[in-house]
Design a protein around this motif. Structure first.
Motif, PDB file in Angstrom:
ATOM      1  N   ALA A   7       9.406 -10.143   7.806  1.00 29.58           N
ATOM      2  CA  ALA A   7       8.486 -11.200   7.394  1.00 29.58           C
ATOM      3  C   ALA A   7       9.264 -12.261   6.625  1.00 29.58           C
ATOM      4  O   ALA A   7       9.820 -11.983   5.560  1.00 29.58           O
ATOM      5  N   CYS A   8       9.322 -13.469   7.190  1.00 28.80           N
ATOM      6  CA  CYS A   8      10.056 -14.590   6.604  1.00 28.80           C
ATOM      7  C   CYS A   8       9.032 -15.508   5.957  1.00 28.80           C
ATOM      8  O   CYS A   8       8.253 -16.158   6.662  1.00 28.80           O
ATOM      9  N   CYS A   9       9.039 -15.579   4.640  1.00 31.70           N
ATOM     10  CA  CYS A   9       7.879 -16.151   3.950  1.00 31.70           C
ATOM     11  C   CYS A   9       8.259 -17.108   2.821  1.00 31.70           C
ATOM     12  O   CYS A   9       9.163 -16.835   2.036  1.00 31.70           O
ATOM     13  N   GLY A  10       7.511 -18.206   2.746  1.00 37.27           N
ATOM     14  CA  GLY A  10       7.619 -19.109   1.615  1.00 37.27           C
ATOM     15  C   GLY A  10       8.356 -20.388   1.941  1.00 37.27           C
ATOM     16  O   GLY A  10       8.964 -20.549   3.000  1.00 37.27           O
TER      17      GLY A  10
ATOM     18  N   GLY B 264       1.961   2.639   0.792  1.00 39.72           N
ATOM     19  CA  GLY B 264       2.777   3.813   1.097  1.00 39.72           C
ATOM     20  C   GLY B 264       3.790   3.617   2.198  1.00 39.72           C
ATOM     21  O   GLY B 264       4.378   4.590   2.680  1.00 39.72           O
ATOM     22  N   HIS B 265       4.036   2.366   2.591  1.00 38.72           N
ATOM     23  CA  HIS B 265       5.006   2.084   3.640  1.00 38.72           C
ATOM     24  C   HIS B 265       6.340   1.671   3.036  1.00 38.72           C
ATOM     25  O   HIS B 265       6.431   1.228   1.895  1.00 38.72           O
ATOM     26  N   ARG B 266       7.378   1.810   3.832  1.00 39.47           N
ATOM     27  CA  ARG B 266       8.725   1.430   3.403  1.00 39.47           C
ATOM     28  C   ARG B 266       8.886  -0.085   3.478  1.00 39.47           C
ATOM     29  O   ARG B 266       8.460  -0.721   4.443  1.00 39.47           O
ATOM     30  N   THR B 267       9.486  -0.673   2.444  1.00 41.55           N
ATOM     31  CA  THR B 267       9.754  -2.105   2.455  1.00 41.55           C
ATOM     32  C   THR B 267      11.007  -2.409   1.655  1.00 41.55           C
ATOM     33  O   THR B 267      11.306  -1.732   0.662  1.00 41.55           O
ATOM     34  N   VAL B 268      11.743  -3.418   2.101  1.00 34.96           N
ATOM     35  CA  VAL B 268      12.886  -3.950   1.369  1.00 34.96           C
ATOM     36  C   VAL B 268      12.661  -5.443   1.213  1.00 34.96           C
ATOM     37  O   VAL B 268      12.331  -6.131   2.190  1.00 34.96           O
TER      38      VAL B 268
ATOM     39  N   ILE C   5       9.775  -0.804  -5.115  1.00 36.49           N
ATOM     40  CA  ILE C   5      10.231  -1.649  -4.013  1.00 36.49           C
ATOM     41  C   ILE C   5      11.741  -1.817  -4.090  1.00 36.49           C
ATOM     42  O   ILE C   5      12.291  -2.172  -5.132  1.00 36.49           O
ATOM     43  N   ASP C   6      12.418  -1.542  -2.979  1.00 32.53           N
ATOM     44  CA  ASP C   6      13.855  -1.767  -2.906  1.00 32.53           C
ATOM     45  C   ASP C   6      14.129  -3.262  -2.817  1.00 32.53           C
ATOM     46  O   ASP C   6      13.526  -3.962  -1.997  1.00 32.53           O
ATOM     47  N   VAL C   7      15.043  -3.747  -3.639  1.00 27.38           N
ATOM     48  CA  VAL C   7      15.398  -5.165  -3.665  1.00 27.38           C
ATOM     49  C   VAL C   7      16.834  -5.332  -3.204  1.00 27.38           C
ATOM     50  O   VAL C   7      17.744  -4.712  -3.761  1.00 27.38           O
ATOM     51  N   ALA C   8      17.021  -6.147  -2.169  1.00 26.00           N
ATOM     52  CA  ALA C   8      18.361  -6.519  -1.721  1.00 26.00           C
ATOM     53  C   ALA C   8      18.657  -7.887  -2.337  1.00 26.00           C
ATOM     54  O   ALA C   8      18.178  -8.918  -1.854  1.00 26.00           O
TER      55      ALA C   8
ATOM     56  N   ASN D 223       5.068 -10.814  -2.376  1.00 28.08           N
ATOM     57  CA  ASN D 223       3.701 -10.296  -2.369  1.00 28.08           C
ATOM     58  C   ASN D 223       3.445  -9.396  -1.165  1.00 28.08           C
ATOM     59  O   ASN D 223       2.746  -8.375  -1.268  1.00 28.08           O
ATOM     60  N   VAL D 224       3.993  -9.772  -0.014  1.00 22.65           N
ATOM     61  CA  VAL D 224       3.851  -8.909   1.166  1.00 22.65           C
ATOM     62  C   VAL D 224       4.461  -7.543   0.886  1.00 22.65           C
ATOM     63  O   VAL D 224       3.844  -6.503   1.157  1.00 22.65           O
ATOM     64  N   SER D 225       5.667  -7.517   0.329  1.00 27.59           N
ATOM     65  CA  SER D 225       6.308  -6.231   0.015  1.00 27.59           C
ATOM     66  C   SER D 225       5.483  -5.416  -0.969  1.00 27.59           C
ATOM     67  O   SER D 225       5.387  -4.181  -0.851  1.00 27.59           O
TER      68      SER D 225
END
Length: 316
Positions: A134-137, A51-55, A77-80, A42-44
Motif C-alpha cells: 500500500a503506497c499512501c500519502g 491480527g495480520h502481519r504488516t511492515v 508494528i514492524d518499522v523499516a 494508519n493502514v498498518s
C-alpha cells in the motif's frame, strides 16, 4: 494476510478536543491524543489490530521520527526505517464538540535524491512475502510526482498487488504504472478528472476514467454518502449509518485497510471498508478501529448504485 505500507511523508499527529474553536482565545482541551500518523501508517495500524502481519516503510528523522517509530513498535508494528536528515513533521488537529475538524499539516522534511532512492530500495528489500503493498500519502518536498510512478512500478515488480492512495499530480503520474486499486476521496477524484462532482453518478464516471488511465479498481470514499467500488466486473455502492462523527482523521485509511484485509476485491471487501470507515469516524483523534469497534453499524451493499443522488458535499 501480509501487507507492506509505504508512507513517504509520515507524521506525529496531535489531536485536541475542545468545546468550540474561537480565534484569538485561550482554549482548554477536553481531550488530547498523540498518535503516529500518515496514510500508510494508519493502514498498518488497522492491519496490525486485526491480527495480520504488516511492515511500515518510513523515512524518519529527528526526535519526532524516533517517537513515531516508538509508538508504532508499542502497537506491535514492524518499522523499516529509512533515516533522513530532516525532522519528521508534526500535525495538529482540533476537534470541536459538534465534530467540526480543523487541521494544520506541516510540510515535512525535504528528501534528497539519495534518500528518495533509499526509500524505493527499502520497499524492494522488505516486500518479501507481502500480499499487498500500500503506497499512501502525499509525496514530501523534493520528490517529483513521477517518483510515485516509480514506487508503484517497483512495488509491482516484487509480485505483490499494489494499492495506491495519493492525490494530485502524483496520482495521475502513478496511474500509468497500473496499480491494482486506487482509493481517492470525493475531492481527490474531482481533482483527478478536473471537474466538480455533484452526484454519485458523477463519481462513478470519474472512477471509470481513472480505470481507463490504468487503475485496476477504484475504491472511492464519499464521506457521509457512502463508498463506491468500480471494477471491470461491476460497480457497487455501500453505506452504513453513523450516529455521531467524533473525528474523521484517518477514516479513509481505515477503509482501505479493511478492504485489503477482507481480500481486496468484491462486495465483501467493500462492506469491510465501509465498516472500518464508519467505526473510525466514531473514535477520537487518530485512533484506528480494532475488530471490536466494527459491529456498531450494519452495512448495506448493492449493485443498484444511486447515480442520481446528490452528494451531500459536492466535490471540486
Amino acid at each position: 494476510m501480509n501487507i507492506l505500507t509505504v508512507t513517504p511523508n509520515p507524521s506525529l499527529d496531535r489531536t485536541y478536543e475542545v468545546s468550540g474553536l474561537r480565534r484569538g482565545a485561550v482554549l482548554r482541551a477536553t481531550g488530547e491524543y498523540v498518535d503516529p500518523g500518515g496514510k500508510g501508517v494508519n493502514v498498518s495500524r488497522v492491519v496490525s489490530a486485526a491480527g495480520h502481519r504488516t511492515v511500515a516503510v518510513l523515512p524518519l528523522g529527528g526526535t519526532t521520527g524516533a517517537l513515531v517509530a516508538e509508538l508504532l513498535g508499542a502497537e506491535g508494528i514492524d518499522v523499516a526505517t529509512v533515516p533522513v536528515v530532516g525532522h519528521t513533521r508534526s500535525n495538529i488537529a482540533v476537534v470541536e464538540a459538534d465534530g467540526t475538524l480543523t487541521k494544520i499539516n506541516a510540510p515535512g522534511p525535504e528528501l534528497s535524491g539519495a534518500e528518495a532512492e533509499s526509500l524505493l530500495a527499502a520497499v524492494r528489500e522488505h516486500a518479501g512475502p507481502a500480499d499487498w503493498i500500500a503506497c499512501c500519502g502525499s509525496p514530501p518536498r523534493g520528490l517529483d510526482p513521477q517518483w510515485y510512478a516509480d514506487l508503484v512500478a517497483r512495488a509491482r515488480a516484487t509480485g505483490a498487488k499494489v494499492a495506491l492512495d495519493t492525490s494530485g499530480p502524483a496520482l495521475i503520474a502513478a496511474l500509468g504504472a497500473r496499480p491494482h486499486i486506487v482509493k481517492p476521496n470525493a475531492h481527490e477524484l474531482a481533482q483527478a478528472v478536473g471537474r466538480p462532482l455533484i452526484t454519485v453518478g458523477d463519481a462513478v464516471q470519474a472512477a471509470e476514467e481513472l480505470r481507463e488511465l490504468g487503475a485496476g479498481m477504484v475504491l472511492a470514499t464519499l464521506g457521509a454518502d457512502g463508498q463506491l467500488l468500480v471494477t471491470s466486473l461491476g460497480t457497487y455502492f455501500a453505506h452504513a449509518p453513523v450516529d455521531a462523527v467524533r473525528s474523521d482523521v484517518g477514516a479513509g485509511d481505515a477503509s482501505l485497510a479493511g478492504f485489503l484485509t477482507a481480500g481486496g476485491a468484491g462486495p465483501r471487501a467493500l462492506a469491510a471498508a465501509v465498516a472500518h470507515g464508519a467505526a473510525a469516524v466514531q473514535l477520537p483523534g487518530s485512533v484506528m478501529p480494532a475488530p471490536a469497534d466494527l459491529a456498531a453499524a450494519p452495512v448495506t451493499v448493492t449493485e443498484a448504485v444511486p447515480v442520481d443522488r446528490p452528494l451531500s458535499e459536492p466535490a471540486s
